[in-house]
Design a protein around this motif. Sequence first.
Motif, PDB file in Angstrom:
ATOM      1  N   LEU A  56      -3.570 -22.239  30.251  1.00 35.84           N
ATOM      2  CA  LEU A  56      -4.828 -21.490  30.208  1.00 35.84           C
ATOM      3  C   LEU A  56      -4.979 -20.762  28.874  1.00 35.84           C
ATOM      4  N   MET A  57      -3.904 -20.143  28.409  1.00 37.96           N
ATOM      5  CA  MET A  57      -3.963 -19.432  27.139  1.00 37.96           C
ATOM      6  C   MET A  57      -4.270 -20.381  25.985  1.00 37.96           C
ATOM      7  N   GLY A  58      -3.676 -21.572  26.015  1.00 41.08           N
ATOM      8  CA  GLY A  58      -3.928 -22.551  24.962  1.00 41.08           C
ATOM      9  C   GLY A  58      -5.388 -22.956  24.892  1.00 41.08           C
ATOM     10  N   LEU A  59      -5.987 -23.228  26.059  1.00 40.52           N
ATOM     11  CA  LEU A  59      -7.388 -23.653  26.075  1.00 40.52           C
ATOM     12  C   LEU A  59      -8.325 -22.488  25.779  1.00 40.52           C
ATOM     13  N   LEU A  60      -7.940 -21.279  26.204  1.00 39.37           N
ATOM     14  CA  LEU A  60      -8.748 -20.106  25.898  1.00 39.37           C
ATOM     15  C   LEU A  60      -8.833 -19.879  24.389  1.00 39.37           C
ATOM     16  N   LEU A  61      -7.687 -19.962  23.710  1.00 32.85           N
ATOM     17  CA  LEU A  61      -7.692 -19.801  22.257  1.00 32.85           C
ATOM     18  C   LEU A  61      -8.477 -20.930  21.588  1.00 32.85           C
ATOM     19  N   ALA A  62      -8.322 -22.145  22.103  1.00 30.29           N
ATOM     20  CA  ALA A  62      -9.061 -23.277  21.536  1.00 30.29           C
ATOM     21  C   ALA A  62     -10.562 -23.028  21.627  1.00 30.29           C
ATOM     22  N   ARG A  63     -11.023 -22.590  22.794  1.00 29.08           N
ATOM     23  CA  ARG A  63     -12.454 -22.343  22.996  1.00 29.08           C
ATOM     24  C   ARG A  63     -12.973 -21.234  22.081  1.00 29.08           C
ATOM     25  N   ASP A  64     -12.271 -20.094  22.072  1.00 24.53           N
ATOM     26  CA  ASP A  64     -12.766 -18.930  21.337  1.00 24.53           C
ATOM     27  C   ASP A  64     -12.694 -19.128  19.829  1.00 24.53           C
ATOM     28  N   HIS A  65     -11.632 -19.784  19.361  1.00 24.09           N
ATOM     29  CA  HIS A  65     -11.541 -20.023  17.918  1.00 24.09           C
ATOM     30  C   HIS A  65     -12.579 -21.037  17.460  1.00 24.09           C
ATOM     31  N   PHE A  66     -12.870 -22.009  18.286  1.00 27.47           N
ATOM     32  CA  PHE A  66     -13.910 -22.971  17.924  1.00 27.47           C
ATOM     33  C   PHE A  66     -15.262 -22.274  17.814  1.00 27.47           C
ATOM     34  N   THR A  98     -17.120 -22.124  14.295  1.00 25.71           N
ATOM     35  CA  THR A  98     -18.287 -23.008  14.173  1.00 25.71           C
ATOM     36  C   THR A  98     -19.605 -22.243  14.189  1.00 25.71           C
ATOM     37  N   TYR A  99     -19.686 -21.226  15.048  1.00 30.72           N
ATOM     38  CA  TYR A  99     -20.957 -20.523  15.218  1.00 30.72           C
ATOM     39  C   TYR A  99     -20.904 -19.058  14.796  1.00 30.72           C
ATOM     40  N   GLY A 100     -19.710 -18.588  14.376  1.00 29.96           N
ATOM     41  CA  GLY A 100     -19.570 -17.168  14.106  1.00 29.96           C
ATOM     42  C   GLY A 100     -19.805 -16.334  15.347  1.00 29.96           C
ATOM     43  N   TYR A 101     -19.424 -16.877  16.486  1.00 30.01           N
ATOM     44  CA  TYR A 101     -19.754 -16.307  17.790  1.00 30.01           C
ATOM     45  C   TYR A 101     -18.494 -15.781  18.464  1.00 30.01           C
ATOM     46  N   ILE A 154     -16.908 -15.006  21.798  1.00 27.33           N
ATOM     47  CA  ILE A 154     -16.964 -15.124  23.257  1.00 27.33           C
ATOM     48  C   ILE A 154     -16.342 -13.895  23.906  1.00 27.33           C
ATOM     49  N   LYS A 155     -15.336 -13.327  23.259  1.00 32.13           N
ATOM     50  CA  LYS A 155     -14.664 -12.142  23.790  1.00 32.13           C
ATOM     51  C   LYS A 155     -15.667 -11.024  24.057  1.00 32.13           C
ATOM     52  N   TYR A 156     -16.598 -10.803  23.143  1.00 31.07           N
ATOM     53  CA  TYR A 156     -17.545  -9.701  23.273  1.00 31.07           C
ATOM     54  C   TYR A 156     -18.884 -10.125  23.878  1.00 31.07           C
ATOM     55  N   ASP A 157     -19.318 -11.325  23.572  1.00 29.73           N
ATOM     56  CA  ASP A 157     -20.686 -11.713  23.912  1.00 29.73           C
ATOM     57  C   ASP A 157     -20.803 -12.750  25.026  1.00 29.73           C
ATOM     58  N   GLY A 158     -19.673 -13.219  25.544  1.00 33.48           N
ATOM     59  CA  GLY A 158     -19.741 -14.245  26.573  1.00 33.48           C
ATOM     60  C   GLY A 158     -19.919 -15.629  25.984  1.00 33.48           C
ATOM     61  N   LEU A 159     -20.149 -16.594  26.835  1.00 31.89           N
ATOM     62  CA  LEU A 159     -20.244 -17.985  26.380  1.00 31.89           C
ATOM     63  C   LEU A 159     -21.515 -18.227  25.582  1.00 31.89           C
ATOM     64  N   PRO A 160     -21.413 -19.005  24.513  1.00 34.93           N
ATOM     65  CA  PRO A 160     -22.609 -19.366  23.749  1.00 34.93           C
ATOM     66  C   PRO A 160     -23.440 -20.400  24.512  1.00 34.93           C
ATOM     67  N   PRO A 161     -24.696 -20.590  24.141  1.00 36.98           N
ATOM     68  CA  PRO A 161     -25.546 -21.559  24.842  1.00 36.98           C
ATOM     69  C   PRO A 161     -24.978 -22.978  24.838  1.00 36.98           C
ATOM     70  N   GLN A 162     -24.182 -23.295  23.800  1.00 35.39           N
ATOM     71  CA  GLN A 162     -23.652 -24.668  23.668  1.00 35.39           C
ATOM     72  C   GLN A 162     -22.434 -24.925  24.558  1.00 35.39           C
ATOM     73  N   ALA A 163     -21.929 -23.901  25.235  1.00 33.73           N
ATOM     74  CA  ALA A 163     -20.637 -24.018  25.919  1.00 33.73           C
ATOM     75  C   ALA A 163     -20.619 -25.092  26.998  1.00 33.73           C
ATOM     76  N   ASN A 164     -21.758 -25.363  27.610  1.00 31.59           N
ATOM     77  CA  ASN A 164     -21.759 -26.389  28.655  1.00 31.59           C
ATOM     78  C   ASN A 164     -21.559 -27.784  28.094  1.00 31.59           C
ATOM     79  N   ARG A 165     -21.543 -27.880  26.751  1.00 27.10           N
ATOM     80  CA  ARG A 165     -21.285 -29.184  26.122  1.00 27.10           C
ATOM     81  C   ARG A 165     -19.905 -29.253  25.480  1.00 27.10           C
ATOM     82  N   PHE A 166     -19.121 -28.198  25.605  1.00 20.71           N
ATOM     83  CA  PHE A 166     -17.753 -28.224  25.083  1.00 20.71           C
ATOM     84  C   PHE A 166     -16.933 -29.257  25.859  1.00 20.71           C
ATOM     85  N   ARG A 167     -16.086 -29.986  25.130  1.00 21.57           N
ATOM     86  CA  ARG A 167     -15.268 -31.011  25.782  1.00 21.57           C
ATOM     87  C   ARG A 167     -13.804 -30.900  25.328  1.00 21.57           C
ATOM     88  N   ILE A 168     -12.908 -31.054  26.291  1.00 19.53           N
ATOM     89  CA  ILE A 168     -11.459 -30.982  26.079  1.00 19.53           C
ATOM     90  C   ILE A 168     -10.861 -32.301  26.562  1.00 19.53           C
TER      91      ILE A 168
END
Length: 504
Positions: free
Chosen positions: A172-182, A186-189, A191-205
């Motif tokens: 879980l920690m590995g994927l969490l870091l992958a998501r937030d660093h991406f 990529t977007y200067g966004y 997630i820690k403070y602002d929640g998921l970006p609009p594009q998050a439903n298209r993220f793929r692992i």
Amino acid sequence: MHAIPNTIAPPPLAEVSNNKLFKDIFYEGTADEYNQAIEQARVAVTDFLQQTSQPFSGIRPATMKAAVGAIDLEEPLKDYQSLISEVDDLYIRHATAFHLPQYIAHLNCPVVIPALAADVIISAINSSQDTYDQSAGGTFIERRLIEWTCQEIGYGMDADGIFTAGGSQSNLMGLLLARDHFAARTYGYSIKYDGLPPQANRFRIFVSEQAHFSNQKSASLMGLGEQAIVKVAVDHRFRLDTDALKKAVEAELQQGNIPIAIVATAGTTDFGNIDPLQEISAIATHYGLWMHVDAAYGCGLLLSSRHRHLLDGISLADSVTVDYHKSFFQPISSSAFLVKEAASLNIIKHHADYLNPEEQDYEELPAQINKSITQSTRRFDALKLWCTLRLTGKRKLGLYTDMMIDTAAATAALLQQDPDFELLSGSDLGVLVFRFNPTGVVKELSALNLSIKQSLFFDGTYILAGTKVNGQFYLKFTILNPLTTLSHIREILSAIKMKGNSLL
């Protein structure tokens, strides 16, 4: 101000004076009580070792449930002898004996005695690893072991990590870091403070078809949904197929989806094989993806001079999961999450004024909670590994690993030579998937092999695992005990044949 009424009656002075009231609390006045309790427990464990000859009692769930349900939790027992006797009746005599060679089912290893001694110390002193003022030496013992494991992986001086409750938490920690660093890169966004970006439903692992199910659970917990997990086909040895991986990434890009990470598995649960780490790293680099390696099982190869090469490429990963309680012979739980770049952990840091205030100098006064996502109060499990390395040592642990791999290879040869068995694949480690398949005799092979497994389990004589491959049920050996010999394997295979023939 109004006085607060005293509604709680004080204890009788006689009880306070002779310490009867506090006899259950671990403090300087109860050393004799502690020794009595530990001695009773020690005797019970010794009896378990000396009197247990098969891996399970065979007790049925309904009987077990009724026995536990009959206990009156409102009425305490009179002494430690009565307590341990009850625990023996309800638990110890029916506990699965992982140390016996007749247990060959899941990823449960026998444990080393130095770690058991550490467990006694850990439980009694009861340090919490979140801040230095709660752990002191524990902080630096854990940090030293993280540093040691990072070095064994091949990471540089910038690596770091944290002990965790298990492989699923580390993944879980590995994927969490992958998501937030991406999102940040990529977007200067944030997630820690602002929640998921609009594009998050298209993220793929991307994971292999044989990857651990915790990846789906992690994606769900992170708000991406299980739909974010793309399962990639495997090769003939059930390892992630890199050609299929490239095609899967390209297909998602063409559909307008956003690849963010690849999870490679070093030691699959069902086959014990290692994904091609170097090739996967090259693909991750090409597409700018985070690479996480789930080495919860395969981390034992770090101990082996003969087989360490199977992990070549693991040092290229951004993050790694290791389970010491699978392949380092540690009692549950003892695991870790490791990162190539310590700075990547900053994304999960949160400051609380009462615990780890922002203005504190963490070089001078370290706090491990800055690296943990879900555990504030956290047990000093690192001491078990410390005691193991200091007394058993890496070389002997590596020898145990080599012995298990050798036994698995010899077992695979036995299965291939016997016309009554069908082996699906060899193993880099020690997991063999096969089935009893007497030629031309049986059509319902899945039902037969499932019955063999269940019947042997409730006989209490042998515990095997099982799994499905392409919809068909297979038996599974997990060889994670250096005490298991080829003689034991022959005995188990003979028992499977006898049981199978009796069920035909």
